[in-house]
Scaffold this motif. Structure first.
Motif, PDB file in Angstrom:
ATOM      1  N   ASP A 163      32.630  35.820  35.911  1.00  0.00           N
ATOM      2  CA  ASP A 163      32.209  36.520  37.745  1.00  0.00           C
ATOM      3  C   ASP A 163      31.208  36.850  38.173  1.00  0.00           C
ATOM      4  N   ILE A 166      32.005  33.834  40.555  1.00  0.00           N
ATOM      5  CA  ILE A 166      32.589  34.566  41.774  1.00  0.00           C
ATOM      6  C   ILE A 166      32.081  34.995  43.110  1.00  0.00           C
ATOM      7  N   ASP A 167      30.742  35.816  42.413  1.00  0.00           N
ATOM      8  CA  ASP A 167      29.895  36.279  43.037  1.00  0.00           C
ATOM      9  C   ASP A 167      29.197  35.872  44.145  1.00  0.00           C
ATOM     10  N   LYS A 170      31.808  34.451  46.660  1.00  0.00           N
ATOM     11  CA  LYS A 170      31.798  35.638  47.441  1.00  0.00           C
ATOM     12  C   LYS A 170      30.808  35.206  48.628  1.00  0.00           C
ATOM     13  N   TYR A 194      42.725  31.905  37.263  1.00  0.00           N
ATOM     14  CA  TYR A 194      40.937  32.525  38.975  1.00  0.00           C
ATOM     15  C   TYR A 194      41.206  32.559  39.925  1.00  0.00           C
ATOM     16  N   ARG A 197      41.523  36.334  39.795  1.00  0.00           N
ATOM     17  CA  ARG A 197      40.281  36.558  39.725  1.00  0.00           C
ATOM     18  C   ARG A 197      40.156  37.000  40.917  1.00  0.00           C
ATOM     19  N   VAL A 198      39.599  35.710  41.609  1.00  0.00           N
ATOM     20  CA  VAL A 198      39.098  35.875  42.833  1.00  0.00           C
ATOM     21  C   VAL A 198      39.711  36.466  44.308  1.00  0.00           C
ATOM     22  N   GLN A 199      41.112  37.347  44.064  1.00  0.00           N
ATOM     23  CA  GLN A 199      41.674  38.029  44.789  1.00  0.00           C
ATOM     24  C   GLN A 199      41.843  39.439  44.943  1.00  0.00           C
ATOM     25  N   ALA A 200      41.451  39.341  43.319  1.00  0.00           N
ATOM     26  CA  ALA A 200      40.737  40.771  42.882  1.00  0.00           C
ATOM     27  C   ALA A 200      39.846  41.288  43.588  1.00  0.00           C
ATOM     28  N   ARG A 201      38.308  40.163  43.820  1.00  0.00           N
ATOM     29  CA  ARG A 201      37.393  40.384  44.634  1.00  0.00           C
ATOM     30  C   ARG A 201      38.341  40.848  45.761  1.00  0.00           C
ATOM     31  N   GLY A 202      39.039  40.599  46.603  1.00  0.00           N
ATOM     32  CA  GLY A 202      38.793  40.420  47.903  1.00  0.00           C
ATOM     33  C   GLY A 202      38.772  39.494  48.856  1.00  0.00           C
ATOM     34  N   ILE A 203      38.337  37.792  47.995  1.00  0.00           N
ATOM     35  CA  ILE A 203      38.799  36.715  48.435  1.00  0.00           C
ATOM     36  C   ILE A 203      39.900  36.268  49.248  1.00  0.00           C
TER      37      ILE A 203
END
Length: 304
Positions: A163, A166-167, A170, A194, A197-203
């Motif tokens: 996490d 991923i921050d 971002k 992976y 996870r990144v798409q769930a963060r809006g990436i």
């Protein structure tokens, strides 16, 4: 599975796109190998080709010379690697301006490894860019570059968690990066988890899988250990007993790499970044299996 994947790759509405990574040569012999590899792969019309930057900026001049020669002598789209390490912001900005003046419009921005090597603690240079996101922002201030950055399906070895890593990704995107290239991996499920996870963060920028064809298993395993990438037991078993059998090792390497990329195609991936290790034959064979063919235009590019 290979037949199905190959058929889907050829019938896909979106064509397969590839890019290649090289490293700057240290000797005349290595330079000949590098340019032979570039000439071999150029007819495949890669999206771009990148040239690495040594720890602590140790290959700065050789990287610049290699990229500048690509601009002068080929129609390839070169991307120069650049790091934050061992330089002030003014020094880094000067390197960026020199790339712009040489005609380079794409930079791969990386924090970089300490000059002492992997395993030593990273310390920002006094007066330098502290993090890769700061470097991305600095590059964008100098010129309207396309900026690619790194991504780590198994997290960066220094990150306390995925996490947190991923921050960091971002932050690089918020600073202006428009593409991420992953550290190499051998288990495709890691890559797709992976992506979730990144798409769930809006990436939503492209996260291009980095593929390392295993030219030498012992070397690849050591590299993986330093970078935090896992090596599955099944992969070690494939190369077991082949240390002195170069011919069979090449055949196994081609089969392993083909399985990985064709499975990715079968699961919807259309962009690939190959870590060539300045060797063309295995990468060329994989691209052939992906349906890529050299064209007359591509051959003209290589000879330009």
């Amino acid at each position: 599975m290979v037949t199905t994947a190959f058929r889907r790759s050829r019938e896909s509405r979106r064509p397969i796109r590839v890019s290649f990574e090289f490293f700057p040569p240290k000797s005349a012999e290595m330079e000949q190998t590098l340019w032979s590899s570039i000439e071999r792969l150029a007819p495949l019309q890669p999206d771009f080709v990148s040239v690495t930057y040594g720890a602590g900026g140790t290959t700065r001049e050789r990287t610049h010379n290699t990229v500048a020669r690509m601009v002068r002598e080929t129609n390839l789209n070169p991307a120069a690697h650049l790091t934050c390490v061992a330089a002030t912001t003014d020094e880094v900005d000067d390197v960026v301006r020199a790339y712009w003046d040489a005609g380079v419009r794409h930079i791969v921005a990386l924090r970089g490894d300490p000059a002492e090597g992997v395993g030593h603690a990273y310390r920002p240079h006094p007066g330098g860019y502290a993090r890769s996101c700061d470097l991305v922002a600095g590059i964008k201030r100098v010129g309207d570059f396309e900026v690619s950055v790194s991504a780590y399906p198994e997290r960066h070895p220094e990150a306390p968690s995925l996490d947190v890593d991923i921050d960091a990704l971002k932050a690089k995107i918020d600073a202006g990066a428009t593409r991420a290239i992953t550290q190499f991996f051998f288990d495709n499920d890691l890559y797709f988890r992976y992506l979730d996870r990144v798409q769930a963060r809006g990436i939503d920028i492209p996260i291009i899988p980095g593929i390392l064809p295993v030219q030498n298993f012992k070397q690849a395993a050591n590299f993986a250990k330093r970078t935090g990438a896992s090596v599955p037991d099944w992969l070690a078993a494939r190369f077991e007993g082949l240390e002195d059998d170069v011919g069979t090792r090449k055949l196994v390497a081609a089969a392993v790499a083909a399985e990985q990329v064709l499975d990715l195609v079968d699961r919807g991936v259309t962009d690939f970044h190959f870590y060539t290790m300045n060797r063309a034959d295995l990468v060329y064979a994989i691209c052939h299996l992906l349906g890529l063919r050299g064209t007359v235009a591509g051959e003209e590019k290589a000879a330009a």
